[in-house]
Design an enzyme around this catalytic site. Structure first.
Site, PDB file in Angstrom:
ATOM      1  N   ASP A 224       0.842  -1.208   0.000  1.00 21.31           N
ATOM      2  CA  ASP A 224       0.000   0.000   0.000  1.00 21.31           C
ATOM      3  C   ASP A 224       0.874   1.254   0.000  1.00 21.31           C
ATOM      4  OD1 ASP A 224       0.736  -1.051   2.440  1.00 21.31           O
ATOM      5  OD2 ASP A 224      -1.086  -0.482   3.491  1.00 21.31           O
ATOM      6  N   ASP A 248       1.475  -6.906 -10.891  1.00 26.75           N
ATOM      7  CA  ASP A 248       0.495  -6.634 -11.944  1.00 26.75           C
ATOM      8  C   ASP A 248      -0.011  -5.192 -11.778  1.00 26.75           C
ATOM      9  OD1 ASP A 248      -1.371  -6.841 -13.923  1.00 26.75           O
ATOM     10  OD2 ASP A 248      -2.551  -8.419 -13.000  1.00 26.75           O
ATOM     11  N   ASP A 252       1.650  -1.549 -13.826  1.00 25.70           N
ATOM     12  CA  ASP A 252       0.756  -0.697 -14.618  1.00 25.70           C
ATOM     13  C   ASP A 252       0.776   0.729 -14.089  1.00 25.70           C
ATOM     14  OD1 ASP A 252      -0.035  -2.617 -16.363  1.00 25.70           O
ATOM     15  OD2 ASP A 252      -2.181  -2.359 -16.014  1.00 25.70           O
TER      16      ASP A 252
END
Ligand code: NAD
Length: 362
Positions: A224, A248, A252
């Site tokens: 986080d 993943d 991005d």
């Protein structure tokens, strides 16, 4: 040196960008006196049309005989109605698993020449963004068992299992440390060790693996916090090591802040030097066949190949320098062009300009 490379152009803009990548590689081979052997094969929709399968056996055998694979992109509307197991994208998943490519490397950088494209505040991007996400690609929650959908006590339940064994963690950690040795020797390992048992093992094994790489700095960050730090100050990262799920999302996030999908290369590596190199973008059917695509992500994928598979640092840098020089002179494909001094060029012109600068730079 002999460089034997499998060329899989694929679909859509794949053949256009791959033709430019070949120009760049030929320029490198001439300038640095390497012997280049290129073997062309079918994958994706192109393979479905000719061989009725997205990854023909001939392609696998050809790739196995090469040192590395360069791939364009797969997919397109023509094949979207096929059942999932026969679609072009299956070819990509199959080739990654066939060659046990467990480490996915995705660099994200803001090119000073393209600073206007980044989504970051100017004072943040001015500190520089040049990081590499190393993501575990073949394990974790996407593959963990048990997983499923069922009904329990009259309610629908869905579940997946995030599971790693120590060998899976160790091998991707080593890939991250090795990559860091070719960069600024700093690895940030991302986990959720405050909550997840699997992350506690992740952290323990990454630190054990680090004992072989004391020349590389290692630090840990909860996922986080990592997501926040990536937009707050991405300049603090060199290599980010992540599990499949966390990578993943973070890769991005890292790539989108740079603002230009046509600039982002990637590598998928296994044990040893063999690797598969491809741009992160898709086959862009909306511009395919029009000589408009940006070939730089594919060309930069070839630079990653020279570095990681062949250990040719100067050759890799010659491609990156040529790309930087081309951008500095104001040349842009349509996806990057803004008003002002930009010179709009086609895909093939961009390829020629980069190849010329590789030759001139040597
Ligand atoms: P996409 O990346 O192909 O395109 C998204 C947008 O970005 C489009 O507007 C496109 O024109 C633009 N774009 C992408 N690459 C560009 C480049 N090099 N130069 C200029 N503009 C570029 O994503 P999509 O539209 O979601 O997918 C199209 C097809 O590609 C689908 O069939 C999808 O499954 C497939 N796909 C393949 C891969 C891969 O081969 N690795 C990855 C993603 C998507």
């Amino acid at each position: 040196m002999k460089l034997q490379i499998a060329i899989l152009p694929g679909d859509g803009i794949g053949p256009e960008i791959m033709a430019q990548t070949v120009k760049a590689l030929e320029a490198v081979a001439r300038a640095f006196h390497h012997e280049l052997t290129l073997c062309h094969g079918l994958i994706g929709g192109a393979a479905i049309d000719e061989k009725a399968t997205p990854l023909p056996m001939e392609t696998i055998d050809m790739c196995a005989a090469c040192d590395a694979i360069l791939l364009g992109a797969v997919g397109g509307p023509k094949w979207e109605t096929l059942e999932p197991s026969l679609r072009p994208e299956r070819g990509l998943l199959a080739i990654r698993s066939r060659f046990k490519l467990f480490a996915n490397l995705r660099p994200a950088r803001v090119w000073p020449e393209l600073a206007g494209a980044t989504l970051l505040r100017p004072d943040i991007s001015a500190r520089g963004v040049d990081l590499l996400v190393v993501r575990e690609l073949t394990g974790g929650i996407y593959f963990g068992k048990p997983s499923g959908l069922e009904t329990r006590d009259g309610r629908r339940v869905g579940y997946n299992t995030m599971i790693y064994d120590e060998d899976e963690i160790r091998r991707v950690a080593r890939a991250a440390f090795e990559a860091a040795r070719k960069r600024r020797r700093n690895v940030c390992s991302v986990d959720k060790a405050n909550v997840l048992d699997v992350s506690r093992l992740w952290r323990e094994v990454v630190h054990e693996a680090h004992s072989e790489y004391k020349d590389v700095e290692l630090w840990d960050l909860y996922v986080d916090n990592a997501a926040m730090q990536l937009v707050r100050d991405p300049s603090q990262f060199d290599v980010m090591l992540t599990s499949n799920l966390f990578g993943d999302i973070l890769s991005d996030e890292a790539s989108v802040i740079t603002g230009s999908i046509g600039m982002l290369p990637s590598a998928s590596l296994g044990e040893g030097a063999f690797g598969l190199y491809e741009p992160i973008h898709g086959s862009a059917p909306d511009i395919a066949g029009q000589d408009k695509a940006n070939p730089l992500a594919a060309i930069l994928s070839a630079a990653m190949m020279l570095l990681h598979t062949f250990g040719l640092e100067d050759e890799a840098r010659s491609i990156e320098n040529a790309v930087a020089q081309t951008l500095k002179e104001g040349y842009r494909t349509g996806d990057l062009a803004r008003a002002g001094n930009d010179v709009l060029v086609s895909c093939s012109e961009m390829g020629r300009l980069v190849a010329e600068r590789i030759t001139a730079g040597k």
